[in-house]
Design a protein around this motif. Structure first.
Motif, short mmCIF file in Angstrom:
data_model
loop_
_atom_site.label_atom_id
_atom_site.label_comp_id
_atom_site.label_asym_id
_atom_site.label_seq_id
_atom_site.Cartn_x
_atom_site.Cartn_y
_atom_site.Cartn_z
N GLU A 346 75.55 18.47 65.53
CA GLU A 346 76.50 17.65 66.29
C GLU A 346 75.70 17.08 67.45
O GLU A 346 74.56 17.51 67.69
CB GLU A 346 77.68 18.50 66.79
N PRO A 347 76.29 16.13 68.17
CA PRO A 347 75.51 15.55 69.26
C PRO A 347 75.11 16.61 70.28
O PRO A 347 75.91 17.48 70.62
CB PRO A 347 76.48 14.55 69.88
N LEU A 348 73.89 16.54 70.69
CA LEU A 348 73.40 17.46 71.72
C LEU A 348 73.47 16.73 73.06
O LEU A 348 72.79 15.73 73.27
CB LEU A 348 71.95 17.86 71.40
N HIS A 366 64.78 19.81 71.07
CA HIS A 366 64.53 18.63 70.26
C HIS A 366 65.72 18.49 69.32
O HIS A 366 65.97 19.36 68.50
CB HIS A 366 63.27 18.81 69.42
N ASP A 367 66.46 17.39 69.45
CA ASP A 367 67.59 17.16 68.58
C ASP A 367 67.09 16.72 67.21
O ASP A 367 66.13 15.94 67.12
CB ASP A 367 68.50 16.09 69.20
N THR A 368 67.74 17.24 66.16
CA THR A 368 67.40 16.83 64.79
C THR A 368 68.68 16.39 64.10
O THR A 368 69.73 17.01 64.31
CB THR A 368 66.79 17.98 63.99
N GLN A 371 71.98 16.07 57.06
CA GLN A 371 73.25 16.42 56.42
C GLN A 371 72.99 17.33 55.21
O GLN A 371 71.89 17.31 54.66
CB GLN A 371 73.93 15.16 55.87
N THR A 372 74.04 18.00 54.78
CA THR A 372 73.94 18.80 53.55
C THR A 372 73.38 17.92 52.42
O THR A 372 72.54 18.35 51.64
CB THR A 372 75.34 19.32 53.16
N GLU A 373 73.84 16.69 52.37
CA GLU A 373 73.43 15.79 51.29
C GLU A 373 71.97 15.34 51.41
O GLU A 373 71.33 15.03 50.41
CB GLU A 373 74.31 14.52 51.29
N TYR A 449 75.08 5.71 52.39
CA TYR A 449 75.90 5.71 53.61
C TYR A 449 76.11 7.15 54.09
O TYR A 449 76.60 8.00 53.33
CB TYR A 449 77.26 5.03 53.34
N THR A 450 75.75 7.39 55.33
CA THR A 450 75.81 8.76 55.86
C THR A 450 77.22 9.14 56.31
O THR A 450 77.51 10.31 56.48
CB THR A 450 74.90 8.90 57.09
N GLY A 451 78.08 8.13 56.55
CA GLY A 451 79.40 8.42 57.12
C GLY A 451 79.38 8.50 58.63
O GLY A 451 80.40 8.66 59.27
N ILE A 472 85.64 16.39 60.26
CA ILE A 472 85.66 17.02 61.59
C ILE A 472 84.45 17.93 61.72
O ILE A 472 84.12 18.69 60.82
CB ILE A 472 86.95 17.86 61.76
N LYS A 473 83.78 17.81 62.85
CA LYS A 473 82.69 18.73 63.16
C LYS A 473 83.18 19.63 64.28
O LYS A 473 83.34 19.19 65.41
CB LYS A 473 81.47 17.93 63.63
N THR A 474 83.47 20.87 63.97
CA THR A 474 83.93 21.77 65.00
C THR A 474 82.93 22.90 65.14
O THR A 474 82.59 23.54 64.14
CB THR A 474 85.37 22.29 64.72
C1 WTA Z 1 76.61 15.66 62.14
C2 WTA Z 1 74.27 19.68 59.09
C3 WTA Z 1 74.93 14.26 65.92
C4 WTA Z 1 76.73 14.26 61.54
C5 WTA Z 1 72.74 19.73 59.00
C6 WTA Z 1 76.32 14.52 60.09
C7 WTA Z 1 74.91 15.37 63.92
C8 WTA Z 1 76.95 15.86 59.83
C9 WTA Z 1 73.57 15.80 64.13
C10 WTA Z 1 76.32 16.63 58.71
C11 WTA Z 1 72.95 15.40 65.36
C12 WTA Z 1 74.23 16.53 62.21
N1 WTA Z 1 73.67 14.64 66.22
N2 WTA Z 1 75.56 14.60 64.80
N3 WTA Z 1 71.72 15.77 65.66
N4 WTA Z 1 73.20 16.52 63.06
N5 WTA Z 1 75.28 15.85 62.72
O1 WTA Z 1 76.40 18.46 56.28
O2 WTA Z 1 78.06 13.83 61.63
O3 WTA Z 1 77.01 20.26 57.95
O4 WTA Z 1 76.79 13.53 59.21
O5 WTA Z 1 74.77 19.13 57.94
O6 WTA Z 1 76.78 16.56 61.07
O7 WTA Z 1 76.84 17.92 58.67
P1 WTA Z 1 76.30 18.99 57.66
#
Ligand code: WTA
Length: 584
Positions: A346-348, A366-368, A371-373, A449-451, A472-474
């Protein structure tokens, strides 16, 4: 989308003095590599079998178990309750071979699905890699899942074997009669019942010699279920070939060196736990720590101190939770072993990056981004690169990322739009299990497309904007509103439910549910609490609505689809936008 953004967040850049870095970064010159790198350059970082065959688990474990690192500690497992066990690469080689032999004895066929429903434990690491070594498709499930979440995954994948333990198995039995393909239950913990196999007994009897199965690079190694906007969780399937990019990204981004002690805090039920908490570090022959038990700030800092963690990969919610406890706690510990910190999911917030600079003696996060995909980190802040706090960084060499408008046209720098990637990086998912239509939805106009929506600044840094869909990212974990809505409407008091993510300072987002009550039920705190417990039990501890609001009706399209976008706009006081498809 595609609005012209007036301004990007301006925060002071964190520059790095190469002469002050404790170790020379593995990737020396990002810009140069980005220009010249070809994926075939990475192929020789991993081991291949004759005829172009490969095995992901062989690369993670066996090549070290058979080589110079045989007696090097691979895993320091701390169960969080005072019990610590260490395993060398040689020992993990033997354990994974044993489990592969157990699968062989059971007659499991190549590419059949073997699932794991376990707390973080040595058995989970050994089982997961043993299954991949054998040639099965391995999949760990988050141990907080409830019966419905378990059923969805085992049913859709047609899993034939499940490794679980005596405590967690009762949740599986609640749905076991709905899973005709699940033939074998292997129970860790010495009290297997009739019809179950005992992990301890099977492992004791199995030979510790097993030659990793040479796999076609495109054959599948692991799968993980993840959430989208609509429908049930989807099975994202990865190939053995992913190892090339997993190895490279761990080497270049997480920048592990031989002497490092590495710690990834993610559970193995999520992609970060699998890729960078098992496969990548071990493919690079690095010692890693696995910590069991729940999040606990004191224990986390103590873990860094006691095991002299030098490279640490965690998530923004955890960072915010540590920050919230104040700076007195970290001061009690010696954290000087840390060399580099990373974050994902998620956003850092820039504050998190800066907090780390203070607390960890000038070691920022370091932000990375990935996605799972995507199967690998794709956009990131590299150790050799200055950090702009709040930015996700730049694409991995070999990866083309862009911001596009609705028609797939690349937008100029500074404009906000859809974050897309050029398909073809080695770790990209190969399939959505059983669902080619869902897979195809990701690809349009020659892009993946990442979404997510994002923008790029004048220096080529990527800045995250948000999700383009309802995912939702919680607390960094990915939850689909549909799953929560489906669980909610199974409660007798609920006729209809609409679920959104609501921004939250600590968790990034919390889940908020709008519900319409069945006749005869009245809104009360007790009812809401009961509903929360109900969802928690069915789905998982992280996937329940922390806020519930009773409404008279939900906004719907004429075809009956709940307009979550509208619920969100109302909740957050945002412009309501196009409502032409709205029901009266
Ligand atoms: C979000 C996790 C902001 C994003 C490895 C992405 C992030 C989804 C970041 C994937 C980041 C992941 N900053 N948002 N550095 N990293 N995301 O599949 O919305 O659980 O599409 O993979 O997490 O989530 P997933």
């Amino acid at each position: 989308m595609a609005e012209k953004s007036t301004e990007l967040i301006h925060s002071a850049m964190i520059t790095k003095d190469p002469s002050k870095l404790r170790l020379k970064p593995n990737l020396q010159d990002y810009e140069q590599s980005r220009k010249n790198f070809k994926w075939s350059d990475a192929d020789n970082m991993v081991d291949w079998f004759p005829g172009g065959k490969i095995n992901m688990a062989y690369n993670a474990i066996d090549r070290h178990a058979k080589g110079k690192k045989k007696d090097k500690i691979a895993l320091i497992f701390d169960d969080g309750q005072g019990h610590v066990e260490k395993f060398t690469f040689g020992q993990l080689g033997a354990l994974t071979s044993k489990f592969a032999n157990v699968l062989k004895k059971l007659g499991i066929k190549r590419q059949e699905r073997v699932f794991f429903f376990l707390q973080r434990s040595p058995e989970l690491y050994a089982g997961f890699l043993g299954a991949i070594k054998y040639g099965a498709i391995a999949s760990p499930m988050f141990p907080a899942f409830g019966p419905d979440a378990i059923r969805d995954r085992l049913l859709d994948s047609g899993a034939v074997a499940l490794v679980t333990d005596s405590e967690l198995k009762s949740r599986v039995y609640e749905v076991k009669n709905l899973l005709p393909e699940l033939k074998h239950m292997i129970i860790v913990g010495k009290d297997a019942a009739a019809g179950e196999l005992s992990w301890e007994k099977e492992m004791a009897e199995a030979s510790d010699m097993f030659d990793a199965t040479p796999m076609d690079p495109e054959e599948f190694s692991y799968m993980l279920y993840t959430s989208g906007t609509t429908g049930k969780p989807k099975g994202v399937v990865h190939a053995h070939k992913d190892i090339v990019q997993i190895h490279l990204s761990t080497n270049w981004v997480l920048d592990v060196h031989d002497e490092d002690v590495y710690w990834c805090t993610a559970d193995l039920g999520w992609v970060t736990g699998v890729v960078y908490g098992v496969i990548g570090p071990w493919s690079n022959g690095v010692t890693q720590v696995g910590l069991g038990g729940r999040f606990d700030p004191e224990r986390w800092f103590k873990t860094i101190q006691d095991y002299k963690i030098s490279v640490w990969y965690t998530a923004p919610t955890a960072v915010r939770m540590l920050m919230a406890k104040g700076d007195d706690i970290p001061k009690k510990y010696d954290l000087s072993s840390l060399r580099a910190n990373y974050s994902v999911g998620e956003p850092l917030n820039p504050e998190g990056v800066r907090w780390a600079m203070e607390v960890f003696d000038s070691k920022p996060f370091h932000d990375t981004w990935w996605q799972t995909e995507t199967g690998s980190i794709l956009i990131t802040n590299f150790p050799e690169m200055p950090i702009k706090p709040g930015s996700m960084g730049k694409p991995l060499p070999g990866v083309e990322a862009a911001i596009v408008d609705e028609n797939g046209n690349v937008l100029p720098q500074g404009e906000e739009g859809a974050l897309v990637l050029r398909p073809g990086w080695p770790a990209m998912m190969r399939q959505i299990w059983n669902n080619p239509a869902k897979y195809n939805e990701y690809f349009k106009n020659g892009w993946y497309y990442t979404g997510d929506t994002a923008q790029i600044d004048k220096d080529g840094y990527f800045w995250y904007v948000g999700r383009a869909d309802d995912v939702i990212k919680t607390a960094g974990e990915r939850v689909g509103p549909f799953e929560v809505e489906s669980a909610l409407i199974e409660h007798e008091a609920i006729v209809e439910a609409g679920v959104i993510g609501k921004p939250d300072e600590l968790r990034g987002n919390i889940i908020k549910a709008f519900i319409v009550l069945s006749p005869g039920f009245v809104d009360s705190p007790e009812l809401k609490e009961e509903i929360q417990k109900f969802v928690k039990k069915k789905l998982a501890g992280h996937a329940f609505p922390r806020e519930i609001e009773v409404v008279k009706s939900l906004p719907k399209t004429r075809s009956g689809k709940i307009m979550r976008r509208l619920l969100r706009a109302r909740e957050l006081g945002l412009p309501i936008g196009d409502t032409s498809t709205l029901e009266d």
